[in-house]
Write a protein that holds these residues in place. Structure first.
Motif, PDB file in Angstrom:
ATOM      1  N   THR A  59       0.819  -1.210   0.000  1.00 13.16           N
ATOM      2  CA  THR A  59       0.000   0.000   0.000  1.00 13.16           C
ATOM      3  C   THR A  59       0.854   1.262   0.000  1.00 13.16           C
ATOM      4  O   THR A  59       0.477   2.276  -0.576  1.00 13.16           O
ATOM      5  N   TYR A  60       2.036   1.193   0.609  1.00 11.72           N
ATOM      6  CA  TYR A  60       2.863   2.383   0.800  1.00 11.72           C
ATOM      7  C   TYR A  60       4.129   2.358  -0.050  1.00 11.72           C
ATOM      8  O   TYR A  60       5.121   3.011   0.278  1.00 11.72           O
ATOM      9  N   ILE A  61       4.076   1.638  -1.166  1.00 11.83           N
ATOM     10  CA  ILE A  61       5.261   1.487  -1.994  1.00 11.83           C
ATOM     11  C   ILE A  61       5.734   2.826  -2.559  1.00 11.83           C
ATOM     12  O   ILE A  61       6.946   3.072  -2.684  1.00 11.83           O
ATOM     13  N   ALA A  62       4.814   3.726  -2.895  1.00 15.93           N
ATOM     14  CA  ALA A  62       5.196   5.017  -3.457  1.00 15.93           C
ATOM     15  C   ALA A  62       5.984   5.853  -2.449  1.00 15.93           C
ATOM     16  O   ALA A  62       7.040   6.411  -2.767  1.00 15.93           O
ATOM     17  N   SER A  63       5.477   5.934  -1.233  1.00 18.65           N
ATOM     18  CA  SER A  63       6.149   6.742  -0.217  1.00 18.65           C
ATOM     19  C   SER A  63       7.468   6.110   0.216  1.00 18.65           C
ATOM     20  O   SER A  63       8.437   6.808   0.530  1.00 18.65           O
ATOM     21  N   ILE A  64       7.550   4.774   0.199  1.00 23.02           N
ATOM     22  CA  ILE A  64       8.794   4.090   0.555  1.00 23.02           C
ATOM     23  C   ILE A  64       9.877   4.396  -0.471  1.00 23.02           C
ATOM     24  O   ILE A  64      11.019   4.734  -0.121  1.00 23.02           O
ATOM     25  N   LEU A  65       9.544   4.296  -1.754  1.00 25.86           N
ATOM     26  CA  LEU A  65      10.513   4.572  -2.807  1.00 25.86           C
ATOM     27  C   LEU A  65      10.976   6.017  -2.766  1.00 25.86           C
ATOM     28  O   LEU A  65      12.172   6.306  -2.941  1.00 25.86           O
ATOM     29  N   HIS A  66      10.057   6.925  -2.532  1.00 29.02           N
ATOM     30  CA  HIS A  66      10.429   8.341  -2.484  1.00 29.02           C
ATOM     31  C   HIS A  66      11.312   8.630  -1.271  1.00 29.02           C
ATOM     32  O   HIS A  66      12.288   9.378  -1.369  1.00 29.02           O
ATOM     33  N   ASN A  67      10.980   8.054  -0.139  1.00 28.44           N
ATOM     34  CA  ASN A  67      11.731   8.320   1.081  1.00 28.44           C
ATOM     35  C   ASN A  67      13.109   7.669   1.076  1.00 28.44           C
ATOM     36  O   ASN A  67      14.080   8.231   1.579  1.00 28.44           O
TER      37      ASN A  67
END
Length: 361
Positions: A199-207
Motif C-alpha cells: 500500500t505504501y510502496i510510493a512513499s517508501i521509494l520516495h523516502n
C-alpha cells in the motif's frame, strides 16, 4: 493507491492515511464478505453466484468513480470489496473442482496467475489512465472489465452447484481445528506484511531513494507475481509438500523485504527485491488453499473463503497499521525493516506447523 509526490509535505501524512483507509475499507469488506456469502449462497449454481459477485463489484467501482466526497468513496469501496470477496474464493474453489486432485495445485496456480496478470497489467495501466485522464477513468475501466467478465462467465462457464453449506457444528469444528486455524493464521500474518507494505510502496521509494516514477517497480512486483503464481501450482503437485513450500516462500519473502533499502542503492539490483517480493506474495496463497482443501474436502468453498478472508483482512490490518505508524512519526523508509521482522515471526510459526504435522504422521 495515490501518488503523493509533489504534494505539500504537511499534507502527505493525511493523504497517506486516507489511502490506507480506502484500502482498508475495501479489504475489510472483502474479508467479511468471503465467509458470510460463501455460506449463504452455497448450494446455488456456481455460475449465477459468480455473475452476481461481478455485478456487485462493478456497481461498487462505478459508484467509486461517481463519489463526490471521501465518505461516499469509502462506502462505494465497501460495496466493491463485498463483490470481490464473494468472487475470488468461489473462483478458486470452482477451478479446483473442475480438475482431478492430482492437478489441483496447478488449477489453483492458474487462478492466482490470472489475478496476478491483472495486477501486472492493471496497476501500471491504471496509473497511466489516471495521469492522462483521472483516477475516476481508472475505476470506469475496472467497471467495464467486470461487465466483460460477467458476459464471459454467462457464455462459457459450466453451470454446476456449489457445495452444500456446512452446518453450524461443522463450521465450529472447522474453525476450532488446530491445523485449519494455524493455516489461516499464517495466511493472515503473511498478508499483513506483504499486502500491507505494498500500500505504501510510493512513499517508501520516495523516502528511500527519492524515486518519483514508481511504475517500473510496480511492473517488477507484478511480473514477479505472475512468475510465482503460475509456477507454484506445479511445485505443489510435484512435491506434495505445500507446508514446506510455504516455509520456503516466507524465507525468501523476508529476504526480499529486508533487502529493499540495500537494493535501491545499486541500480542493477534495484528491481530484484520487488520481483522476489511479488513472486513470494502471490505464491503464498496456493499452498495454503491446497492444505485447507485437503483438510476440509467436503467444504472446499467455505475453507477457501476463510483463507481469502484472512488474506484480505491481513491486507486491511497492514494498511491501517501503516497509516497509524506513519501518522505517529515513523519514516516510510523504516517500514521494510518492521515488515521483515513480522515475516520472520510468521516463518517461525509456519515451521512449527510443519513440525507438528510431521509428528502427527
Amino acid at each position: 493507491m495515490i501518488n503523493v509526490i509533489g504534494r505539500s509535505k504537511s499534507r502527505i501524512p493525511l493523504i497517506l492515511s486516507q489511502t490506507g483507509q480506502a484500502v482498508s475499507v475495501f479489504t475489510l469488506c472483502y474479508a467479511l464478505a468471503a465467509p458470510i456469502f460463501a455460506t449463504l449462497l452455497a448450494g446455488k449454481p456456481m455460475r449465477r453466484i459468480l455473475v452476481l459477485a461481478l455485478a456487485v463489484f462493478s456497481v461498487g467501482n462505478g459508484a467509486s468513480a461517481l463519489a463526490s466526497s471521501f465518505s461516499l468513496l469509502l462506502m462505494a469501496r465497501a460495496v466493491a470489496g463485498i463483490g470481490a470477496g464473494l468472487y475470488s474464493p468461489l473462483a478458486a474453489a470452482a477451478a479446483s473442482s473442475l480438475v482431478s486432485e492430482q492437478k489441483r495445485g496447478r488449477a489453483l496456480g492458474m487462478t492466482l496467475g490470472g489475478m496476478s496478470m491483472g495486477t501486472v497489467v492493471g496497476v501500471p495501466l491504471g496509473l497511466v489512465i489516471a495521469e492522462h485522464l483521472s483516477w475516476q477513468g481508472t475505476l470506469w475501466l475496472i467497471t467495464a472489465l467486470g461487465l466483460i467478465a460477467m458476459i464471459g462467465i454467462v457464455i462459457w462457464f459450466p453451470n454446476f452447484p456449489a457445495s452444500a453449506p456446512p452446518s453450524l457444528r461443522q463450521r465450529v469444528a472447522m474453525l476450532t481445528n488446530g491445523r485449519v486455524s494455524a493455516t489461516i493464521g499464517i495466511t493472515l500474518m503473511t498478508s499483513v506484511a506483504s499486502l500491507g507494505l505494498y500500500t505504501y510502496i510510493a512513499s517508501i521509494l520516495h523516502n528511500l531513494a527519492d524515486i518519483n516514477n514508481i511504475t517500473p517497480y510496480l511492473w517488477a512486483w507484478g511480473i514477479g507475481g505472475v512468475i510465482g503464481s503460475f509456477s507454484i501450482g506445479t511445485l505443489i503437485d510435484r512435491t506434495g509438500r505445500p507446508g514446506l513450500l510455504m516455509a520456503g516462500i516466507l524465507a525468501i519473502l523476508a529476504f526480499a523485504i529486508f533487502s529493499l533499502p540495500l537494493g535501491l542503492k545499486y541500480p542493477i539490483l534495484s528491481f530484484l527485491p520487488f520481483v522476489l517480493w511479488g513472486a513470494m506474495g502471490w505464491a503464498s496463497q496456493a499452498p495454503q488453499q491446497h492444505v485447507l482443501l485437503h483438510l476440509q474436502p467436503n467444504h472446499g468453498a467455505a475453507t477457501v473463503a476463510l483463507n481469502s478472508s484472512a488474506n484480505y483482512l491481513g491486507s486491511a490490518i497492514g494498511s491501517a497499521l501503516g497509516g497509524i505508524v506513519l501518522l505517529a512519526g515513523l519514516a516510510p523508509s523504516q517500514l521494510p525493516f518492521a515488515t521483515g521482522c513480522l515475516v520472520l515471526v510468521t516463518l517461525l510459526g509456519q515451521l512449527l506447523v510443519v513440525l507438528r504435522k510431521n509428528k502427527e504422521q
